[in-house]
Design a protein around this motif. Structure first.
Motif, PDB file in Angstrom:
ATOM      1  N   TYR A   1      -6.351   2.291   1.714  1.00  0.00           N
ATOM      2  CA  TYR A   1      -7.097   2.051   0.478  1.00  0.00           C
ATOM      3  C   TYR A   1      -7.733   0.646   0.468  1.00  0.00           C
ATOM      4  O   TYR A   1      -7.484  -0.147  -0.451  1.00  0.00           O
ATOM      5  CB  TYR A   1      -6.197   2.211  -0.748  1.00  0.00           C
ATOM      6  CG  TYR A   1      -5.205   3.332  -0.627  1.00  0.00           C
ATOM      7  CD1 TYR A   1      -5.624   4.654  -0.445  1.00  0.00           C
ATOM      8  CD2 TYR A   1      -3.838   3.084  -0.691  1.00  0.00           C
ATOM      9  CE1 TYR A   1      -4.712   5.691  -0.335  1.00  0.00           C
ATOM     10  CE2 TYR A   1      -2.908   4.108  -0.579  1.00  0.00           C
ATOM     11  CZ  TYR A   1      -3.350   5.409  -0.402  1.00  0.00           C
ATOM     12  OH  TYR A   1      -2.433   6.424  -0.284  1.00  0.00           O
TER      13      TYR A   1
ATOM     14  N   ASP B   1       0.816  -1.217   0.000  1.00  0.00           N
ATOM     15  CA  ASP B   1       0.000   0.000   0.000  1.00  0.00           C
ATOM     16  C   ASP B   1       0.847   1.264   0.000  1.00  0.00           C
ATOM     17  O   ASP B   1       0.396   2.333   0.386  1.00  0.00           O
ATOM     18  CB  ASP B   1      -0.942   0.014   1.201  1.00  0.00           C
ATOM     19  CG  ASP B   1      -0.195  -0.158   2.527  1.00  0.00           C
ATOM     20  OD1 ASP B   1       1.043  -0.161   2.497  1.00  0.00           O
ATOM     21  OD2 ASP B   1      -0.867  -0.291   3.569  1.00  0.00           O
TER      22      ASP B   1
ATOM     23  N   TYR C   1       2.069   2.740  -2.709  1.00  0.00           N
ATOM     24  CA  TYR C   1       1.511   3.551  -3.786  1.00  0.00           C
ATOM     25  C   TYR C   1       0.042   3.194  -3.966  1.00  0.00           C
ATOM     26  O   TYR C   1      -0.309   2.013  -4.058  1.00  0.00           O
ATOM     27  CB  TYR C   1       2.267   3.320  -5.094  1.00  0.00           C
ATOM     28  CG  TYR C   1       3.743   3.638  -5.001  1.00  0.00           C
ATOM     29  CD1 TYR C   1       4.195   4.946  -5.047  1.00  0.00           C
ATOM     30  CD2 TYR C   1       4.684   2.612  -4.863  1.00  0.00           C
ATOM     31  CE1 TYR C   1       5.543   5.253  -4.968  1.00  0.00           C
ATOM     32  CE2 TYR C   1       6.038   2.896  -4.767  1.00  0.00           C
ATOM     33  CZ  TYR C   1       6.460   4.216  -4.828  1.00  0.00           C
ATOM     34  OH  TYR C   1       7.798   4.504  -4.729  1.00  0.00           O
ATOM     35  N   ARG C   2      -0.768   4.210  -4.035  1.00  0.00           N
ATOM     36  CA  ARG C   2      -2.199   3.961  -4.129  1.00  0.00           C
ATOM     37  C   ARG C   2      -2.576   3.228  -5.405  1.00  0.00           C
ATOM     38  O   ARG C   2      -3.423   2.341  -5.383  1.00  0.00           O
ATOM     39  CB  ARG C   2      -2.980   5.287  -4.042  1.00  0.00           C
ATOM     40  CG  ARG C   2      -4.483   5.078  -4.152  1.00  0.00           C
ATOM     41  CD  ARG C   2      -5.276   6.275  -3.742  1.00  0.00           C
ATOM     42  NE  ARG C   2      -6.697   5.973  -3.732  1.00  0.00           N
ATOM     43  CZ  ARG C   2      -7.612   6.782  -3.235  1.00  0.00           C
ATOM     44  NH1 ARG C   2      -7.263   7.947  -2.700  1.00  0.00           N
ATOM     45  NH2 ARG C   2      -8.887   6.425  -3.263  1.00  0.00           N
ATOM     46  N   TRP C   3      -1.932   3.587  -6.531  1.00  0.00           N
ATOM     47  CA  TRP C   3      -2.306   2.954  -7.799  1.00  0.00           C
ATOM     48  C   TRP C   3      -2.001   1.459  -7.782  1.00  0.00           C
ATOM     49  O   TRP C   3      -2.729   0.664  -8.376  1.00  0.00           O
ATOM     50  CB  TRP C   3      -1.605   3.646  -8.964  1.00  0.00           C
ATOM     51  CG  TRP C   3      -0.107   3.499  -8.995  1.00  0.00           C
ATOM     52  CD1 TRP C   3       0.806   4.320  -8.406  1.00  0.00           C
ATOM     53  CD2 TRP C   3       0.641   2.465  -9.640  1.00  0.00           C
ATOM     54  NE1 TRP C   3       2.087   3.886  -8.632  1.00  0.00           N
ATOM     55  CE2 TRP C   3       2.021   2.744  -9.399  1.00  0.00           C
ATOM     56  CE3 TRP C   3       0.306   1.357 -10.400  1.00  0.00           C
ATOM     57  CZ2 TRP C   3       3.036   1.936  -9.894  1.00  0.00           C
ATOM     58  CZ3 TRP C   3       1.321   0.551 -10.892  1.00  0.00           C
ATOM     59  CH2 TRP C   3       2.667   0.837 -10.635  1.00  0.00           C
ATOM     60  N   VAL C   4      -0.929   1.069  -7.064  1.00  0.00           N
ATOM     61  CA  VAL C   4      -0.621  -0.352  -6.941  1.00  0.00           C
ATOM     62  C   VAL C   4      -1.701  -1.056  -6.129  1.00  0.00           C
ATOM     63  O   VAL C   4      -2.172  -2.136  -6.494  1.00  0.00           O
ATOM     64  CB  VAL C   4       0.763  -0.547  -6.286  1.00  0.00           C
ATOM     65  CG1 VAL C   4       1.031  -2.027  -6.028  1.00  0.00           C
ATOM     66  CG2 VAL C   4       1.851   0.036  -7.172  1.00  0.00           C
ATOM     67  N   LYS C   5      -2.080  -0.441  -5.009  1.00  0.00           N
ATOM     68  CA  LYS C   5      -3.105  -1.048  -4.157  1.00  0.00           C
ATOM     69  C   LYS C   5      -4.450  -1.130  -4.870  1.00  0.00           C
ATOM     70  O   LYS C   5      -5.185  -2.117  -4.721  1.00  0.00           O
ATOM     71  CB  LYS C   5      -3.249  -0.238  -2.867  1.00  0.00           C
ATOM     72  CG  LYS C   5      -4.142  -0.899  -1.813  1.00  0.00           C
ATOM     73  CD  LYS C   5      -3.560  -2.218  -1.366  1.00  0.00           C
ATOM     74  CE  LYS C   5      -4.248  -2.739  -0.109  1.00  0.00           C
ATOM     75  NZ  LYS C   5      -5.668  -3.000  -0.308  1.00  0.00           N
ATOM     76  N   GLU C   6      -4.788  -0.111  -5.656  1.00  0.00           N
ATOM     77  CA  GLU C   6      -6.070  -0.122  -6.369  1.00  0.00           C
ATOM     78  C   GLU C   6      -6.105  -1.233  -7.413  1.00  0.00           C
ATOM     79  O   GLU C   6      -7.135  -1.892  -7.607  1.00  0.00           O
ATOM     80  CB  GLU C   6      -6.314   1.235  -7.032  1.00  0.00           C
ATOM     81  CG  GLU C   6      -6.544   2.384  -6.061  1.00  0.00           C
ATOM     82  CD  GLU C   6      -7.827   2.250  -5.268  1.00  0.00           C
ATOM     83  OE1 GLU C   6      -8.631   1.337  -5.548  1.00  0.00           O
ATOM     84  OE2 GLU C   6      -8.034   3.052  -4.352  1.00  0.00           O
ATOM     85  N   ILE C   7      -4.976  -1.462  -8.084  1.00  0.00           N
ATOM     86  CA  ILE C   7      -4.922  -2.580  -9.026  1.00  0.00           C
ATOM     87  C   ILE C   7      -5.059  -3.898  -8.275  1.00  0.00           C
ATOM     88  O   ILE C   7      -5.764  -4.822  -8.710  1.00  0.00           O
ATOM     89  CB  ILE C   7      -3.611  -2.554  -9.836  1.00  0.00           C
ATOM     90  CG1 ILE C   7      -3.551  -1.306 -10.701  1.00  0.00           C
ATOM     91  CG2 ILE C   7      -3.485  -3.801 -10.706  1.00  0.00           C
ATOM     92  CD1 ILE C   7      -2.238  -1.139 -11.441  1.00  0.00           C
TER      93      ILE C   7
END
Length: 286
Positions: free
Chosen positions: A255, A222, A224-230
């Motif tokens: 997230y 977590d 980077y948010r974009w990694v967690k969102e994926i």
């Protein structure tokens, strides 16, 4: 001699098309049940999943029974979650791979054996063939998924009845059972898509493990948010969210995936998988 009208010919064509799709469903059902590996893999996998969950519940029941009872009016220093015993993650990860492999086998098995040429010669409409195959695989895996999820929940909670075992009416129980039941057909459709793209047994199994298990593990961070969102868009992450017990607070994380987002993931993955399967099968030569 009179000729049939355009309306009559259209009605006859529609009736023939419906009957033909029914025949396709029957043909796909025969293909699926005629494979001995289907019974061994699905039956054995279902028993293993239930056994792992039951063993977890039994072990926890013995451990909790042997612990000294806390003083009256106080609680244990930890919070035991009986719902977790019914949905032990390694067991359901194995179930995901098994379901996806069976789905893939229904596609690449025809290509490796050459049966797909006979199928498309008899039925040139490839979309209809894939629609029938999708319907049969999804229905069979959904029925089996309901059995595995329901039996796992029932057996584990019966073993934990003295330690706070849950009933179907408790918060989160129905959601967890439904998500676990749907996991099998969704993964089977993903396996079909990978099998259609790769058309090779070993390569497809590797792709199944990588897509369903390794990617969620890689995308757990977590930072980077974009990694967690994926990562939240992965099937395994969505299933984890849906089998959580809302009565037992979990670890705080950045997230987090919400139940609504998790159900969206469960809806989008099979739609994309079917679209990929149809596109690849219709555009590539046999």
């Amino acid at each position: 001699m009179s000729t049939p009208t355009t309306e009559a010919r259209g009605q006859a064509g529609t009736t023939a098309l419906r009957a033909r799709f029914t025949d396709l469903l029957a043909a796909e059902w025969i293909k699926l049940r005629s494979l001995r590996s289907t019974y061994w893999v699905l039956g054995g996998g279902a028993l293993v999943v239930i056994a792992i969950n039951a063993n977890s519940a039994y072990s926890n029941a013995r451990r909790l029974a042997g612990m000294p009872q806390p003083p009256a009016g106080t609680e244990r220093h930890f919070r035991f979650d009986p719902l977790h015993a019914a949905f032990v993650e390694p067991a359901w990860q194995l179930w995901m791979v098994i379901a996806a492999t069976v789905g893939a086998l229904c596609v690449f098995g025809e290509y490796t054996s050459g049966l797909v040429r006979t199928t498309f010669t008899a039925v040139p409409d490839r979309r209809a063939v894939i629609a029938a195959k999708t319907a049969v695989v999804a229905a069979v895996l959904c029925a089996l998924g309901v059995i595995v999820a329901g039996v796992s929940f029932g057996v584990t909670q019966a073993l934990l009845r003295e330690q706070g075992g849950l009933s179907v009416g408790d918060p989160g129980a129905v959601r967890a059972i439904a998500a676990s039941a749907l996991l099998a057909p969704v993964c089977a459709l993903v396996g079909m898509a990978l099998g259609a793209v790769i058309r090779h047994a070993a390569g497809t199994v590797v792709a199944v493990v990588g897509t369903l298990l390794l990617l969620p593990a890689v995308l757990q961070g977590d930072t980077y948010r974009w990694v967690k969102e994926i990562g939240n868009a992965m099937l395994l992450s969505a299933w984890r969210c849906l089998v959580e017990n809302p009565s037992v607070p979990g670890l705080a994380e950045k997230y987090p995936v919400t139940p609504a987002e998790a159900w969206t993931v469960f809806a989008v993955w099979p739609l994309v998988a079917v679209a990929v399967t149809v596109t690849v099968v219709c555009r590539r030569d046999v």
